[in-house]
Design a protein around this motif. Structure first.
Motif, mmCIF file in Angstrom:
data_model
loop_
_atom_site.group_PDB
_atom_site.id
_atom_site.type_symbol
_atom_site.label_atom_id
_atom_site.label_comp_id
_atom_site.label_asym_id
_atom_site.label_seq_id
_atom_site.Cartn_x
_atom_site.Cartn_y
_atom_site.Cartn_z
ATOM 1 N N HIS A 187 0.825 -1.215 0.000
ATOM 2 C CA HIS A 187 0.000 0.000 0.000
ATOM 3 C C HIS A 187 0.855 1.259 0.000
ATOM 4 N N TYR A 188 2.052 1.196 0.616
ATOM 5 C CA TYR A 188 2.936 2.359 0.718
ATOM 6 C C TYR A 188 4.342 1.982 0.221
ATOM 7 N N PRO A 189 4.497 1.713 -1.068
ATOM 8 C CA PRO A 189 5.794 1.222 -1.570
ATOM 9 C C PRO A 189 6.926 2.238 -1.473
ATOM 10 N N ALA A 190 6.622 3.529 -1.391
ATOM 11 C CA ALA A 190 7.673 4.550 -1.341
ATOM 12 C C ALA A 190 8.220 4.759 0.060
ATOM 13 N N LEU A 191 7.568 4.170 1.072
ATOM 14 C CA LEU A 191 7.999 4.333 2.455
ATOM 15 C C LEU A 191 8.744 3.091 2.923
ATOM 16 N N ARG A 192 9.441 3.242 4.045
ATOM 17 C CA ARG A 192 10.177 2.115 4.608
ATOM 18 C C ARG A 192 9.547 1.716 5.928
ATOM 19 N N LEU A 193 9.281 0.436 6.042
ATOM 20 C CA LEU A 193 8.710 -0.117 7.273
ATOM 21 C C LEU A 193 9.786 -0.932 7.973
ATOM 22 N N SER A 194 9.961 -0.689 9.266
ATOM 23 C CA SER A 194 10.876 -1.503 10.063
ATOM 24 C C SER A 194 10.107 -2.164 11.189
ATOM 25 N N SER A 195 10.537 -3.370 11.506
ATOM 26 C CA SER A 195 9.924 -4.148 12.584
ATOM 27 C C SER A 195 11.038 -4.651 13.475
ATOM 28 N N LEU A 196 11.089 -4.155 14.721
ATOM 29 C CA LEU A 196 12.182 -4.475 15.629
ATOM 30 C C LEU A 196 11.624 -5.130 16.897
ATOM 31 N N PRO A 197 11.672 -6.451 16.979
ATOM 32 C CA PRO A 197 11.226 -7.100 18.218
ATOM 33 C C PRO A 197 12.165 -6.743 19.364
ATOM 34 N N HIS A 198 11.598 -6.446 20.518
ATOM 35 C CA HIS A 198 12.430 -6.211 21.696
ATOM 36 C C HIS A 198 12.959 -7.548 22.185
ATOM 37 N N SER A 199 14.208 -7.534 22.649
ATOM 38 C CA SER A 199 14.834 -8.780 23.071
ATOM 39 C C SER A 199 14.070 -9.399 24.230
ATOM 40 N N VAL A 252 7.072 -7.588 22.511
ATOM 41 C CA VAL A 252 6.795 -6.231 22.048
ATOM 42 C C VAL A 252 7.528 -6.014 20.731
ATOM 43 N N ILE A 253 6.838 -5.392 19.780
ATOM 44 C CA ILE A 253 7.444 -5.032 18.503
ATOM 45 C C ILE A 253 7.463 -3.514 18.392
ATOM 46 N N GLU A 254 8.627 -2.960 18.043
ATOM 47 C CA GLU A 254 8.706 -1.542 17.744
ATOM 48 C C GLU A 254 8.616 -1.354 16.232
ATOM 49 N N PHE A 255 7.545 -0.740 15.780
ATOM 50 C CA PHE A 255 7.356 -0.461 14.361
ATOM 51 C C PHE A 255 7.873 0.935 14.045
#
Length: 248
Positions: free
Chosen positions: A195-207, A217-220
């Motif tokens: 839906h948003y190909p020009a943007l960057r999505l990051s998904s960082l699970p907390h240790s 917990v996931i930090e988006f």
């Protein structure tokens, strides 16, 4: 918009004897123009290894900054390596000699002048600290390893060679999604990217500490021009809330 890359040179960095500072500095300098670093590679003081890397980037349209390895001591191999990759000889640069003579007088000879033996066709990058120049060859730009010299020289290259190279300033919007697992949310993340190909999505699970189990917990993070990043972030938050997730 061309990609921007960096080579950071030196056995002392790979061995841990010195800590690299160029990567974060270059990221900050580029961000002043809304630009992002596309790639970075660390290389040792090995002529063949460096030549192979330069040969690869010469096949692209990338703007490349190379930090370090342009001195005259035996461990400095970047000038020689790039000449090998470009298939041109090293020649004493007349303007470079004048810079060294203006700074060092007769002491420029016979050794310091070796620092301005550049690949044929090189253009000078002025050094505001001691007048020992770096050089540019097409879209590759070589600066010393000393931060107080290198970073002003990078800014000079951007101002003089790429005055119109700017992009909308990138912003990152982030939030926490509680009691969430990436494996469950993969379809939603793939929907976001489509839906948003020009943007960057990051998904960082907390240790997760096995000795102190906590809900995952996931930090988006959503990165792009501010207005677009805000809109996309709200879309993602709404979708997660609709699935029953708690956000913070």
């Amino acid at each position: 918009m061309p990609a921007i890359g960096a080579y950071i040179i030196g056995d002392e960095i790979l061995s841990g004897r010195r800590q690299d500072k160029h990567l974060t500095a270059l990221i900050d300098i580029l961000s002043e123009r809304g630009l992002q670093l596309g790639w970075c590679q660390y290389l040792g003081d090995d002529r063949e290894q460096q030549a192979a890397a330069y040969a690869r980037s010469l096949q692209t349209d990338d703007i490349v900054f190379s930090f370090g390895g342009i001195g005259a001591t035996p461990d400095d191999q970047s000038r020689q390596a790039f000449a090998l990759a470009a298939g041109v000889p090293l020649l004493q640069h007349p303007e470079g000699i004048r810079e060294l003579e203006a700074q060092f007088g007769a002491e420029a000879w016979p050794n310091r002048v070796r620092m301005v033996e550049f690949p044929q066709g090189a253009r000078l990058i002025p050094n505001p600290v001691n007048r020992v120049p770096g050089f540019s060859w097409q879209h590759h730009h070589f600066v010393p390893g000393f931060p107080n010299m290198a970073w002003p020289m990078v800014r000079w290259v951007l101002a003089q060679v790429y005055p119109d190279l700017h992009a909308p300033r990138q912003q990152t919007r982030s939030f926490l999604c509680h009691d969430a697992r990436e494996s469950v949310l993969l379809p939603l993340m793939e929907q976001f990217v489509a839906h948003y190909p020009a943007l960057r999505l990051s998904s960082l699970p907390h240790s997760i500490d096995p000795q102190q189990p906590k809900p995952p917990v996931i930090e988006f993070g959503v990165t792009g021009p501010a207005a677009e990043a805000d809109t996309a972030c709200e879309w993602l938050k709404a979708a997660l809330r609709a699935d029953g997730y708690h956000l913070s």
